[in-house]
Design a protein around this motif. Structure first.
Motif, PDB file in Angstrom:
ATOM      1  N   CYS A 193       0.824  -1.216   0.000  1.00  0.00           N
ATOM      2  CA  CYS A 193       0.000   0.000   0.000  1.00  0.00           C
ATOM      3  C   CYS A 193       0.859   1.267   0.000  1.00  0.00           C
ATOM      4  N   THR A 213       2.045   1.411  -3.795  1.00  0.00           N
ATOM      5  CA  THR A 213       1.030   1.543  -4.830  1.00  0.00           C
ATOM      6  C   THR A 213       0.475   2.971  -4.848  1.00  0.00           C
ATOM      7  N   ARG A 253      -2.278   5.734  -6.339  1.00  0.00           N
ATOM      8  CA  ARG A 253      -3.558   5.898  -7.026  1.00  0.00           C
ATOM      9  C   ARG A 253      -3.871   7.387  -7.054  1.00  0.00           C
ATOM     10  N   LEU A 260      -1.337   4.780  -1.612  1.00  0.00           N
ATOM     11  CA  LEU A 260      -2.589   4.321  -0.977  1.00  0.00           C
ATOM     12  C   LEU A 260      -2.611   4.651   0.515  1.00  0.00           C
ATOM     13  N   ASP A 282      -4.377   7.774   1.723  1.00  0.00           N
ATOM     14  CA  ASP A 282      -5.824   7.898   1.559  1.00  0.00           C
ATOM     15  C   ASP A 282      -6.510   7.531   2.880  1.00  0.00           C
ATOM     16  N   VAL A 285      -8.393   4.200   3.029  1.00  0.00           N
ATOM     17  CA  VAL A 285      -7.453   3.075   3.023  1.00  0.00           C
ATOM     18  C   VAL A 285      -6.839   2.905   4.411  1.00  0.00           C
ATOM     19  N   THR A 290      -9.548  -2.269  -0.671  1.00  0.00           N
ATOM     20  CA  THR A 290      -8.436  -1.336  -0.520  1.00  0.00           C
ATOM     21  C   THR A 290      -7.543  -1.289  -1.755  1.00  0.00           C
ATOM     22  N   VAL A 291      -7.105  -2.457  -2.191  1.00  0.00           N
ATOM     23  CA  VAL A 291      -6.122  -2.525  -3.276  1.00  0.00           C
ATOM     24  C   VAL A 291      -6.801  -2.494  -4.646  1.00  0.00           C
TER      25      VAL A 291
END
Lengths: 414, 374
Positions: A281, A284, A286, A291, A294, A297, A353-354
């Protein structure tokens, strides 16, 4: 007077620290590079299995494969603290003890230690504890899953042998086994729970056929993940000396490994899935940010982390209850139930989440080594091995004293 | 590794348990539910005499300087009642707040009074139309020469009717955490406390109308240091509160097991029904999750380890566990569980009252994530 304090951690003496240094140096010298890489073909899986077995034999020779098993039967006769050190050092290499799928040393051998004759202990235990054999457990049948006492496989006495006929399902892993242990009906006209016996069987006997199954997952991680078998017995002649714990006494014998399998032994170790998920996370992005930045998340990650912590604490508690020889009741199946429910719930939380990247093993767009895809499958499949979540609840209720007219005791594990 | 209570803690547990049987039986607790303060004065004095109000107060300030785990053992037994009254408010949260925030002179003056039970303190933080956190403290501290003036209100203040003194979180500057803690004598002119009616226990609205506060009432003697002191105090006090809730969950569990063994329907004890077993399984899972997260946090604090994330985690798990354990118990008991006489409802009301107390679970979850540096 020194009053002991509640302590959630093992404190190590100087001698134990030296032992850790010795173990660490040994692992660094003996663990082949790449042993934890996920194999991508049956050939690679077999080669990896051979590497792991080889490491197992080396560990076994030092008494480190099953450190707590008695030395006279091929174990290490080490205490809990030394065992924890060995497990933690193996864990640094993403390995566990034993470093391959085996239910001989973890469940079969403790059962033989409780129920076997001296001769059986001498025959069966050293090869298991030294890593010379790999052993599978054979319990479920097509018509006997949760109702394990309803097994139909027969073992009929004929002279100095028992003749086995029947079918077992959801067994083992890839790459075959050396020995198997099982329960089978020895008295077809006998009363339920008093008609079965427990056997340790040489897997190379004539009449045994192993047929791989095509499953969503095996419920376990590790190098041989995703692989289970159906095993057919056709007039398999097993020496009578392989019956452990007395004829028609198999249900009592089974209570030992069922207790262990239901979480009675507890567990200590780090939560690898969590560590990998958190770094995934962090890495990654987004909409331009990681993540982990967020808020939604982060909230979901907090829920995932909390469930992991509770699971860890239940495992730690059970470990302590077992090795401090404290009274244990519903705690084994509670750990098992909690872990199963948390795993299934986590599939949803991780997917949310992912996103769909959690569902692919694609080396570019999926998670590292496909570990999230593996969790998505095995979170579902793991609900069932070693007793379904519902069976764990039944077991807990009986131990709490509400399921039946008499309270049920936990199985004897040490 | 050893997860057992030590000998001394087991003895404490036994003496609290027998005290509770004698002085805070189910009948007594049920009868006190509708009282103004939730406790009897003679119970208060006995508990003070036993040294239990000063358990966490160092010996030099008139207490016995016990560990947080010792206090947790005491409060777990209180929670089994559940014994209501300002025991936690004064003997734990206020005492630790004074220890964390006070000058040595203030500690010497205030803590022996708390330990002896002569003064009863409670901490007033939350306000009308405000969320939990430093931004939620708006009640302004107005300077008037060598004294201060308070005008405004605090809401959901625990045990304010029983209290003799309030530790009030006030805004003393515009920076986000510019908060101070001042001690207000409840007898002071312009202070009015009123219990809030409904499905909550001993939570009050406290109004301040031109209340004069002497400069010596400022904890620590310096402005704007209140929030960080309060957070340090909360880190130590919260797991003791959690232990109180663990005790309540434990009582609710035992009550439910016993009921399912004795209540018969369709000719068998209802515990034979798997639907009923499901409630009990759910209940015990919540109980044990709360218990072990709480005691691990206590162990970290007592052994000087970094404990912040564990404390937030224990608060989240315990707040939710307490509520869910009571919900499950009501499912097991059905109709009779809602009868005040039966003894389940004080636990249920407590689980609701404490849910948001000292920060709602979501706030603690986010603090936990920050503490873990994700």
């Amino acid at each position: 007077m020194v009053i002991a304090k509640m302590d959630f951690e093992v404190t190590y003496t100087e001698e134990q620290q030296r032992f850790r240094d010795e173990v660490r140096a040994w692992f660094e010298a003996n663990v082949p590079p790449g042993i934890t890489r996920t194999p991508s073909s049956p050939e690679e899986s077999y080669a990896n299995y051979q590497q792991r077995r080889d490491l197992g034999r080396k560990l076994g020779a030092k008494g480190w494969l099953f450190p707590m098993a008695p030395k006279e039967y091929g174990g290490g006769s080490l205490d809990v603290d030394h065992t924890i050190i060995l497990e933690e050092e193996a864990d640094r290499f993403d390995l566990s003890l034993p470093p391959f799928y085996d239910t001989g040393g973890t469940l079969g051998a403790p059962t033989i230690l409780v129920w076997g004759t001296e001769e059986q202990k001498k025959t069966f235990l050293p090869p298991i504890h030294r890593g010379e054999v790999r052993v599978w457990q054979l319990l479920s049948e097509p018509s006997a899953g949760s109702d394990l006492a309803g097994v139909k496989m027969r073992a009929i006495r004929d002279g100095d042998e028992y003749v086995l006929n029947g079918q077992k399902i959801f067994i083992g892993s890839a790459n075959g086994t050396d020995w198997m242990w099982t329960i089978a009906v020895t008295d077809p006209s006998g009363e339920r729970h008093k008609n079965v016996s427990w056997f340790m069987i040489d897997a190379s006997l004539p009449g045994i056929t192993v047929q791989p199954m095509d499953l969503l997952g095996s419920g376990e991680g590790g190098g041989e993940s995703g692989h289970k078998n159906t095993i057919f017995f056709e007039d398999v002649r097993v020496p009578a000396s392989c019956l452990v714990g007395g004829e028609n006494n198999g249900w009592k014998v089974a209570s030992t490994h069922l207790e262990l399998e239901h979480g009675g032994g507890g567990r200590i170790g780090r939560n690898r899935l969590w560590e990998r998920l958190l770094s995934c996370c962090r890495e990654t992005r987004r909409d331009g940010k990681p993540l982990t930045e967020d808020q939604d998340v982060r909230d979901t990650l907090a829920d995932i982390y909390i469930k992991g912590e509770v699971t860890r604490l239940f495992g730690l508690r059970n470990f302590w209850l077992t090795y401090a020889r404290r009274p244990i009741s519903y705690e084994g199946p509670q750990l098992s139930l909690y872990r199963k429910l948390a795993g299934l719930w986590m599939t949803g939380a991780i997917l949310e989440t992912v996103g769909p990247a959690a569902l692919t093993t694609d080396p570019i767009w999926g998670s590292d080594d496909g570990f999230l895809e593996n969790q998505q499958r095995n979170g579902i499949v793991a609900m069932h091995p070693g007793g379904t979540a519902d069976i764990q609840k039944v077991s807990m209720a009986r131990r709490i004293g509400i399921g039946r007219s008499t309270r049920e005791a936990a199985g004897k594990v040490v | 590794m050893d997860l057992a209570l030590n000998e001394h803690q087991q003895m404490l547990q036994q003496s609290v348990r027998s005290f509770m049987q004698r002085r805070a039986s189910k009948g007594t607790i049920v009868a006190l539910q509708k009282s103004e303060t939730g406790f009897q004065l003679d119970t208060w004095s006995t508990i003070a005499e036993l040294g239990w109000l000063g358990l966490l107060i160092p010996e030099e300030y008139g207490g016995s300087g016990a560990s947080l785990t010792d206090a947790a053992v005491l409060y777990e037994e209180f929670g089994r009642g559940p014994l209501a009254g300002p025991f936690f408010s004064s003997g734990v949260l206020a005492a630790i707040t004074v220890l964390e925030a006070g000058t040595d002179e203030q500690r010497r003056r205030i803590l022996p009074e708390i330990a002896s039970g002569r003064h009863i303190f409670t901490v007033a933080i939350t306000e009308p139309a405000r969320s939990w956190g430093p931004q939620g403290v708006a009640l302004a501290l107005e300077r008037r020469g060598d004294r201060y003036l308070l005008n405004g209100a605090k809401l959901f203040v625990s045990d304010a009717i029983a209290a003799t003194h309030l530790i009030v979180a006030v805004r003393s500057g515009s920076a986000p955490e510019a908060i101070s803690l001042v001690i207000v004598d409840k007898q002071a002119k312009g202070v009015a406390a009123r219990n809030l009616p409904g499905f909550m226990g001993w939570q009050a609205e406290v109004k301040f109308d031109n209340v004069e506060v002497p400069a010596s009432a400022m904890l620590g003697g310096r402005e704007n240091e209140g929030w960080s002191s309060l957070m340090r105090a909360m880190e130590r006090a919260l797991p003791v509160l959690c232990a109180y809730q663990v005790g309540s969950c434990q009582a609710v569990f035992e009550m439910s097991v016993q009921y399912s063994q004795t209540r018969e329907q369709f000719g068998v004890p209802i515990g034979r029904f798997q639907r009923v077993q499901d409630h009990i399984v759910r209940l015990v899972n919540h109980l044990d999750a709360a218990r072990w997260t709480t005691y691990e946090a206590l162990w970290k604090l007592d052994s000087g380890r970094p404990a912040s994330a564990s404390v937030h985690l224990a608060k989240v798990v315990t707040a939710e566990a307490h509520m869910e354990a009571c919900n499950a118990a009501h499912e097991v008991h059905a109709g009779i569980g809602s009868s005040h006489e039966y003894g389940l409802t004080p636990h249920t009301q407590l689980s609701r009252t404490l849910f948001h107390y000292l920060g709602e679970p979501k706030w603690h979850k986010r603090q936990m994530a920050d503490a873990l540096a994700w």
